[in-house]
Write an enzyme that holds these catalytic residues in place. Structure first.
Site, PDB file in Angstrom:
ATOM      1  N   ARG A 331       0.659  -1.262   0.010  1.00  0.00           N
ATOM      2  CA  ARG A 331      -0.214  -0.028  -0.220  1.00  0.00           C
ATOM      3  C   ARG A 331       0.914   1.244  -0.072  1.00  0.00           C
ATOM      4  NH1 ARG A 331      -5.519  -0.696   0.194  1.00  0.00           N
ATOM      5  NH2 ARG A 331      -5.605   1.355   1.197  1.00  0.00           N
ATOM      6  N   THR A 337      -5.986   6.137  -2.257  1.00  0.00           N
ATOM      7  CA  THR A 337      -7.238   5.779  -3.412  1.00  0.00           C
ATOM      8  C   THR A 337      -7.219   6.973  -4.210  1.00  0.00           C
ATOM      9  OG1 THR A 337      -8.311   4.766  -1.446  1.00  0.00           O
ATOM     10  CG2 THR A 337      -9.549   5.391  -3.639  1.00  0.00           C
ATOM     11  N   ARG A 348      -0.298   5.057  -7.933  1.00  0.00           N
ATOM     12  CA  ARG A 348      -1.463   5.526  -8.146  1.00  0.00           C
ATOM     13  C   ARG A 348      -1.293   7.294  -8.802  1.00  0.00           C
ATOM     14  NH1 ARG A 348      -5.209   3.062  -3.690  1.00  0.00           N
ATOM     15  NH2 ARG A 348      -6.145   1.153  -4.608  1.00  0.00           N
ATOM     16  N   ASN A 358      -8.167   4.273 -10.621  1.00  0.00           N
ATOM     17  CA  ASN A 358      -6.887   4.592  -9.881  1.00  0.00           C
ATOM     18  C   ASN A 358      -5.950   3.229 -10.260  1.00  0.00           C
ATOM     19  OD1 ASN A 358      -8.009   2.488  -8.349  1.00  0.00           O
ATOM     20  ND2 ASN A 358      -8.292   3.691  -6.511  1.00  0.00           N
ATOM     21  N   HIS A 361      -5.863  -2.060  -7.337  1.00  0.00           N
ATOM     22  CA  HIS A 361      -6.347  -2.460  -5.965  1.00  0.00           C
ATOM     23  C   HIS A 361      -5.289  -3.182  -5.186  1.00  0.00           C
ATOM     24  CE1 HIS A 361      -9.092  -3.814  -2.821  1.00  0.00           C
ATOM     25  NE2 HIS A 361      -8.551  -5.062  -2.875  1.00  0.00           N
TER      26      HIS A 361
END
Length: 395
Positions: A331, A337, A348, A358, A361
């Site tokens: 992440r 996001t 992203r 984006n 996931h």
């Protein structure tokens, strides 16, 4: 012209050196044939023996010396060592003349001998492979790493595909071949490279994988997937209520402001609440439907019940990353996001367009990763079915 199947096998060394993304970028950005399947697997002795034998039996347009070089490499480098199998990645492509096109992009096994200054890095093997000859014996190879394996002839490809189709169904789709010093800290994270990356020939999917490689995590599972509407509804189900809670009040307030401005009146808070509970909820539901359509290719409200579980019309790639603190590391590289709020250097920020489009996931917790892997049936892989269907049609 008839569409055929062929494959590229990414070698254990290429995977271990985190070159998979670079290889995939070259393949996807320069091909007019489609990547239809991918599977990470770990060959056993029986598979390696059969594969090497096929290479020796079928010269595949190469001379016997090159075939022997490849067969020896397979036996020495794809075989288990010290009781541990090694990861290889199978990529299946479909289209016109796939063997010729893949061979051109991968490059020859034995290019003519030339100086370093004359090399261009045009094909995959120019960049990632090594062929070092013995300085005392120019005909003797002292080191060989082909980076990828791919057949040059369709007849050879069909034989190899049958071998894969016979062997892969008994293998797990997640490779478990690593003993970690601190197993309690090891996590798995599910990553989806979303459909917007697959609309046209692009290096983006490979570049995304390359950016994730800086986490130091291991890719232990891969599949090309077409998410059904039912899967998308279950996968993103937890988002629906969150969208209602977050978006409905915002839309209700904006609707109240618009009505007040247009009609020059003052509306009560009860009216704002009513707008939030009606059109605000409908707006949130529409946003949720857009997410499902983005991931599956069709809105749930437009999908016949009998087609809910059918594969979607858009594809994605699912990867499983494994290692210590996998959730957090993935992440961090992916970014938040909203791409506009993502730091520079994140995936992203680099490739995302908005909150929905984006680019990728990633699981937000170990519990979510387990749930998501179950939803997308990570232990199932379509590679075997794709190969068997193709071979049956060409029997």
């Amino acid at each position: 012209m008839e569409h055929s199947l062929s494959y590229v096998l990414v070698t254990p060394y290429t995977i271990a050196k985190s070159r998979t993304g670079g290889v995939l970028s070259r393949l996807l950005s320069r091909l007019d044939i489609e990547l239809v399947g991918a599977q990470m697997f770990a060959p056993d002795e029986h598979f390696v023996s059969r594969y090497a034998a096929l290479i020796r039996e079928q010269h595949d347009g190469d001379n016997a010396k090159t075939s022997e070089l490849l067969a020896d490499y397979i036996e020495q480098n794809l075989s288990p060592s010290q009781g541990r199998r090694h990861r290889s990645l199978l990529l299946i492509f479909r289209g016109e003349e796939p063997c010729r096109k893949l061979s051109e992009i991968c490059g020859p096994v034995q290019a003519e001998r030339r100086s370093i200054d004359s090399m261009t890095g045009e094909n995959i093997r120019d960049t990632y492979a090594d062929l070092i000859m013995d300085s005392d014996d120019p005909d003797h190879v002292s080191y060989f790493e082909p980076a990828v394996l791919t057949p040059r002839l369709q007849s050879t490809s069909d034989l190899h595909l049958k071998m894969f189709a016979d062997w892969l169904p008994d293998e797990q789709n997640i490779v478990e071949n690593m003993v970690y010093p601190n197993p309690s800290k090891v996590q798995r994270s599910l990553v989806i490279i979303k459909p917007d990356n697959w609309k046209y020939a692009s290096s983006k999917p490979g570049t995304i994988i390359d950016m994730f490689s800086r986490t130091g995590l291991r890719v232990v599972g891969v599949k090309v997937h077409r998410m059904s509407v039912a899967e998308a509804l279950e996968f993103y189900g937890p988002v629906k209520d969150a969208l209602k809670e977050k978006l409905a009040p915002v839309f209700g307030r904006k609707a109240k402001e618009q009505l007040e401005a247009h009609f020059n009146i003052t509306l009560s808070s009860d009216t704002e609440q009513a707008l939030s509970s009606s059109v605000g909820i409908e707006y949130a539901v529409d946003q949720f439907e857009q997410i499902i359509e983005f991931m599956s290719g069709i809105r749930p409200s437009q999908c016949p019940l009998e087609e809910l579980n059918q594969p979607g019309s858009v594809k994605c790639m699912i990867l499983i990353y494994e290692g210590e603190d996998a959730i957090g590391k993935i992440r961090d590289v992916l970014g938040p996001t909203d791409p506009l709020k993502a730091p520079g250097g994140t995936i992203r920020r680099e490739f995302g367009s908005n909150i929905m489009v984006n680019t990728a996931h990633a699981s937000d917790s170990a519990e979510s990763a387990k749930r998501e892997m179950k939803v997308v049936k990570i232990h199932d892989n379509s590679c075997g079915d794709i190969m068997r269907s193709y071979l049956a049609m060409h029997a």
